[in-house]
Design a protein around this motif. Sequence first.
Motif, PDB file in Angstrom:
ATOM      1  N   VAL A  68       3.940   4.670  -3.458  1.00  9.01           N
ATOM      2  CA  VAL A  68       2.816   4.088  -4.191  1.00  9.01           C
ATOM      3  C   VAL A  68       2.671   4.744  -5.556  1.00  9.01           C
ATOM      4  CG1 VAL A  68       0.298   3.848  -4.231  1.00  9.01           C
ATOM      5  CG2 VAL A  68       1.561   3.371  -2.129  1.00  9.01           C
ATOM      6  N   ALA A  69       2.779   6.077  -5.607  1.00 10.27           N
ATOM      7  CA  ALA A  69       2.613   6.806  -6.868  1.00 10.27           C
ATOM      8  C   ALA A  69       3.665   6.385  -7.894  1.00 10.27           C
ATOM      9  CB  ALA A  69       2.687   8.309  -6.615  1.00 10.27           C
ATOM     10  N   GLN A  70       4.910   6.237  -7.444  1.00 13.78           N
ATOM     11  CA  GLN A  70       5.979   5.845  -8.355  1.00 13.78           C
ATOM     12  C   GLN A  70       5.740   4.444  -8.921  1.00 13.78           C
ATOM     13  OE1 GLN A  70       9.408   6.371  -5.837  1.00 13.78           O
ATOM     14  NE2 GLN A  70       9.751   8.485  -6.506  1.00 13.78           N
ATOM     15  N   ASN A  71       5.351   3.533  -8.060  1.00 19.13           N
ATOM     16  CA  ASN A  71       5.128   2.158  -8.511  1.00 19.13           C
ATOM     17  C   ASN A  71       3.837   2.014  -9.307  1.00 19.13           C
ATOM     18  OD1 ASN A  71       7.235   0.121  -7.295  1.00 19.13           O
ATOM     19  ND2 ASN A  71       6.883   1.657  -5.714  1.00 19.13           N
ATOM     20  N   TYR A  72       2.850   2.823  -8.983  1.00 18.97           N
ATOM     21  CA  TYR A  72       1.603   2.803  -9.752  1.00 18.97           C
ATOM     22  C   TYR A  72       1.850   3.297 -11.174  1.00 18.97           C
ATOM     23  CZ  TYR A  72      -3.289   3.644 -10.964  1.00 18.97           C
ATOM     24  OH  TYR A  72      -4.517   3.631 -11.573  1.00 18.97           O
ATOM     25  N   ARG A  81       1.211  -3.689  -3.363  1.00 22.72           N
ATOM     26  CA  ARG A  81       0.538  -4.545  -2.379  1.00 22.72           C
ATOM     27  C   ARG A  81       1.523  -5.062  -1.337  1.00 22.72           C
ATOM     28  NH1 ARG A  81      -2.740  -6.278  -7.018  1.00 22.72           N
ATOM     29  NH2 ARG A  81      -1.176  -7.821  -7.571  1.00 22.72           N
ATOM     30  N   LYS A  82       2.690  -5.489  -1.784  1.00 23.50           N
ATOM     31  CA  LYS A  82       3.698  -5.987  -0.853  1.00 23.50           C
ATOM     32  C   LYS A  82       4.169  -4.868   0.081  1.00 23.50           C
ATOM     33  CE  LYS A  82       8.220  -8.269  -0.679  1.00 23.50           C
ATOM     34  NZ  LYS A  82       9.352  -8.830  -1.471  1.00 23.50           N
ATOM     35  N   GLY A  83       4.422  -3.696  -0.498  1.00 22.25           N
ATOM     36  CA  GLY A  83       4.860  -2.563   0.312  1.00 22.25           C
ATOM     37  C   GLY A  83       3.809  -2.135   1.305  1.00 22.25           C
ATOM     38  N   TYR A  84       2.536  -2.229   0.898  1.00 23.12           N
ATOM     39  CA  TYR A  84       1.454  -1.808   1.797  1.00 23.12           C
ATOM     40  C   TYR A  84       1.428  -2.663   3.057  1.00 23.12           C
ATOM     41  CZ  TYR A  84      -3.123  -0.800   3.711  1.00 23.12           C
ATOM     42  OH  TYR A  84      -4.141  -0.447   4.569  1.00 23.12           O
ATOM     43  N   TRP A  85       1.536  -3.970   2.911  1.00 20.77           N
ATOM     44  CA  TRP A  85       1.430  -4.828   4.087  1.00 20.77           C
ATOM     45  C   TRP A  85       2.660  -4.733   4.982  1.00 20.77           C
ATOM     46  CZ3 TRP A  85      -3.144  -5.612   5.361  1.00 20.77           C
ATOM     47  CH2 TRP A  85      -4.151  -5.792   4.399  1.00 20.77           C
ATOM     48  N   ILE A  86       3.810  -4.421   4.392  1.00 18.99           N
ATOM     49  CA  ILE A  86       4.992  -4.149   5.220  1.00 18.99           C
ATOM     50  C   ILE A  86       4.767  -2.858   6.011  1.00 18.99           C
ATOM     51  CG2 ILE A  86       7.434  -3.504   5.166  1.00 18.99           C
ATOM     52  CD1 ILE A  86       7.727  -5.329   2.710  1.00 18.99           C
ATOM     53  N   ALA A  87       4.274  -1.831   5.309  1.00 21.48           N
ATOM     54  CA  ALA A  87       3.983  -0.556   5.966  1.00 21.48           C
ATOM     55  C   ALA A  87       2.872  -0.727   6.996  1.00 21.48           C
ATOM     56  CB  ALA A  87       3.590   0.484   4.922  1.00 21.48           C
ATOM     57  N   PHE A  88       1.887  -1.550   6.666  1.00 21.06           N
ATOM     58  CA  PHE A  88       0.759  -1.803   7.565  1.00 21.06           C
ATOM     59  C   PHE A  88       1.255  -2.344   8.904  1.00 21.06           C
ATOM     60  CE2 PHE A  88      -2.494  -4.430   9.459  1.00 21.06           C
ATOM     61  CZ  PHE A  88      -3.684  -3.736   9.238  1.00 21.06           C
ATOM     62  N   ARG A  89       2.116  -3.337   8.854  1.00 24.41           N
ATOM     63  CA  ARG A  89       2.625  -3.938  10.095  1.00 24.41           C
ATOM     64  C   ARG A  89       3.450  -2.931  10.892  1.00 24.41           C
ATOM     65  NH1 ARG A  89       3.183  -8.424   6.541  1.00 24.41           N
ATOM     66  NH2 ARG A  89       5.359  -7.908   6.109  1.00 24.41           N
ATOM     67  N   LEU A 147      -3.747   5.644  -0.870  1.00 28.54           N
ATOM     68  CA  LEU A 147      -4.822   5.906  -1.823  1.00 28.54           C
ATOM     69  C   LEU A 147      -4.568   7.192  -2.603  1.00 28.54           C
ATOM     70  CD1 LEU A 147      -7.904   4.892   0.347  1.00 28.54           C
ATOM     71  CD2 LEU A 147      -7.102   3.737  -1.712  1.00 28.54           C
ATOM     72  N   SER A 148      -3.981   8.165  -1.936  1.00 33.20           N
ATOM     73  CA  SER A 148      -3.621   9.403  -2.634  1.00 33.20           C
ATOM     74  C   SER A 148      -2.579   9.124  -3.703  1.00 33.20           C
ATOM     75  CB  SER A 148      -3.085  10.435  -1.637  1.00 33.20           C
ATOM     76  OG  SER A 148      -4.085  10.794  -0.703  1.00 33.20           O
ATOM     77  N   GLY A 149      -1.649   8.213  -3.398  1.00 37.07           N
ATOM     78  CA  GLY A 149      -0.641   7.825  -4.383  1.00 37.07           C
ATOM     79  C   GLY A 149      -1.249   7.132  -5.585  1.00 37.07           C
ATOM     80  N   LEU A 150      -2.424   6.523  -5.401  1.00 33.52           N
ATOM     81  CA  LEU A 150      -3.139   5.883  -6.495  1.00 33.52           C
ATOM     82  C   LEU A 150      -4.061   6.865  -7.221  1.00 33.52           C
ATOM     83  CD1 LEU A 150      -4.184   2.515  -4.782  1.00 33.52           C
ATOM     84  CD2 LEU A 150      -2.397   2.826  -6.508  1.00 33.52           C
ATOM     85  N   GLY A 151      -4.027   8.127  -6.781  1.00 34.07           N
ATOM     86  CA  GLY A 151      -4.877   9.140  -7.397  1.00 34.07           C
ATOM     87  C   GLY A 151      -6.311   9.096  -6.929  1.00 34.07           C
ATOM     88  N   ARG A 152      -6.565   8.452  -5.775  1.00 37.13           N
ATOM     89  CA  ARG A 152      -7.939   8.321  -5.267  1.00 37.13           C
ATOM     90  C   ARG A 152      -8.221   9.357  -4.177  1.00 37.13           C
ATOM     91  NH1 ARG A 152     -10.369   3.680  -7.323  1.00 37.13           N
ATOM     92  NH2 ARG A 152      -9.033   2.939  -9.033  1.00 37.13           N
ATOM     93  N   THR A 153      -7.797  10.584  -4.395  1.00 36.18           N
ATOM     94  CA  THR A 153      -8.027  11.632  -3.394  1.00 36.18           C
ATOM     95  C   THR A 153      -9.514  11.938  -3.232  1.00 36.18           C
ATOM     96  OG1 THR A 153      -7.630  13.292  -5.119  1.00 36.18           O
ATOM     97  CG2 THR A 153      -5.775  12.719  -3.691  1.00 36.18           C
ATOM     98  N   ARG A 154     -10.266  11.843  -4.312  1.00 35.67           N
ATOM     99  CA  ARG A 154     -11.707  12.104  -4.218  1.00 35.67           C
ATOM    100  C   ARG A 154     -12.375  11.088  -3.294  1.00 35.67           C
ATOM    101  NH1 ARG A 154     -15.407  14.758  -7.404  1.00 35.67           N
ATOM    102  NH2 ARG A 154     -13.826  15.140  -9.016  1.00 35.67           N
ATOM    103  N   THR A 207      -6.531  -2.328  -5.116  1.00 35.79           N
ATOM    104  CA  THR A 207      -5.260  -2.877  -5.599  1.00 35.79           C
ATOM    105  C   THR A 207      -5.422  -4.280  -6.169  1.00 35.79           C
ATOM    106  OG1 THR A 207      -4.724  -3.579  -3.322  1.00 35.79           O
ATOM    107  CG2 THR A 207      -3.803  -1.487  -4.106  1.00 35.79           C
ATOM    108  N   HIS A 208      -6.415  -5.024  -5.700  1.00 31.28           N
ATOM    109  CA  HIS A 208      -6.609  -6.362  -6.242  1.00 31.28           C
ATOM    110  C   HIS A 208      -7.492  -6.367  -7.488  1.00 31.28           C
ATOM    111  CE1 HIS A 208      -4.780  -7.778  -2.534  1.00 31.28           C
ATOM    112  NE2 HIS A 208      -4.703  -8.961  -3.078  1.00 31.28           N
ATOM    113  N   ASN A 209      -8.198  -5.264  -7.701  1.00 30.19           N
ATOM    114  CA  ASN A 209      -8.996  -5.157  -8.922  1.00 30.19           C
ATOM    115  C   ASN A 209      -8.289  -4.317  -9.977  1.00 30.19           C
ATOM    116  OD1 ASN A 209     -11.101  -6.637  -7.843  1.00 30.19           O
ATOM    117  ND2 ASN A 209     -12.111  -4.831  -7.006  1.00 30.19           N
ATOM    118  N   GLY A 210      -7.147  -3.720  -9.563  1.00 28.42           N
ATOM    119  CA  GLY A 210      -6.430  -2.841 -10.479  1.00 28.42           C
ATOM    120  C   GLY A 210      -5.486  -3.623 -11.367  1.00 28.42           C
ATOM    121  N   ARG A 211      -4.682  -2.858 -12.093  1.00 32.17           N
ATOM    122  CA  ARG A 211      -3.741  -3.518 -13.004  1.00 32.17           C
ATOM    123  C   ARG A 211      -2.579  -4.116 -12.240  1.00 32.17           C
ATOM    124  NH1 ARG A 211      -0.053   0.971 -14.925  1.00 32.17           N
ATOM    125  NH2 ARG A 211      -0.686   2.833 -13.822  1.00 32.17           N
TER     126      ARG A 211
END
Length: 212
Positions: A68-72, A81-89, A147-154, A207-211
Motif C-alpha cells: 500500500v505504501a509503495q502504491n500510495y 483498492r484492487k489489491g485491498y479487496w484481493i487481500a480481503f478475500r 491504513l499504516s501504509g497510507l500513513g494513518r497510524t494515528r 481510499t475512495h475520498n483520496g487521490r
Amino acid sequence: QEILKEILHLSSMTCIQQSVMNFGILMVQGLVNSFGSVVMAAFSVAVKIDSFAYMPVQDFGNAFSTFVAQNYGAGKMDRIRKGYWIAFRTIAAWGCLIMALFFIFPEPLSEIFFHEAEAIQISVSYFLIIGISEAFMSVELMTIGALSGLGRTRLCSIISIVFTGSRIPFAMALAVTPLGLDGIWWAMSLTSVVKGIIFTIVFHRITHNGRS
C-alpha cells in the motif's frame, strides 16, 4: 530533519497502538485470573493457540502495508483498492478456516494440553465464542496494515485505544451476568467483530475520498 520527524511520528504511534493492545490483554488476563487457577491456565493456553492461528495474518498485514505504501507514494489509489479487496478475500478465507477449525475441533485442540474436564470445557467454550470473530479479526489486522501504509497510524491507534478501553468494562459487566466467564469471551469476540467492520469501512472511505 523533516523525514526524521515523520519516521518518529509513525513509529511512535505504532508503538502506542501495540502497547495499548498488550495492555488490554493484560487487563483481560487479570479479570480471568479472578475465576481461579484452572480458568487462568485454560485461558493462557487457548490464547496462545489463537495467537498462533492469526500469526500469519500479522505477517500478511505487514507485507500488505508495504504494498500500500509503495502504491500510495506512486499515486496509484486504484491499484491499492484492487489489491485491498484481493487481500480481503484471501485473509477472510483464512479467518473462516480458523473459525471452522475452532467450531469443529474445539475438544481435540483443548485435549492437546489438558486432561482435566473443567479445563477442557473452559477452553472449548473459548474457541466456540472467539471463533465467531476470527474472520473479522483477520480482516482487522490486515486493514490496520493497509491504513499504516497510507500513513494513518494515528487513526489506527485511536480506534484501537477506544475499543481496548471499552472492552474491559464490557467484559466486567458481562462477567457478573449469568454468562459468567463466557461473558468475557463474548466481550472479546464482539469487540473484534465491530473493530473488523469499522476498520474496513474507514479504509473504504479513505481510499475512495483520496487521490486516484
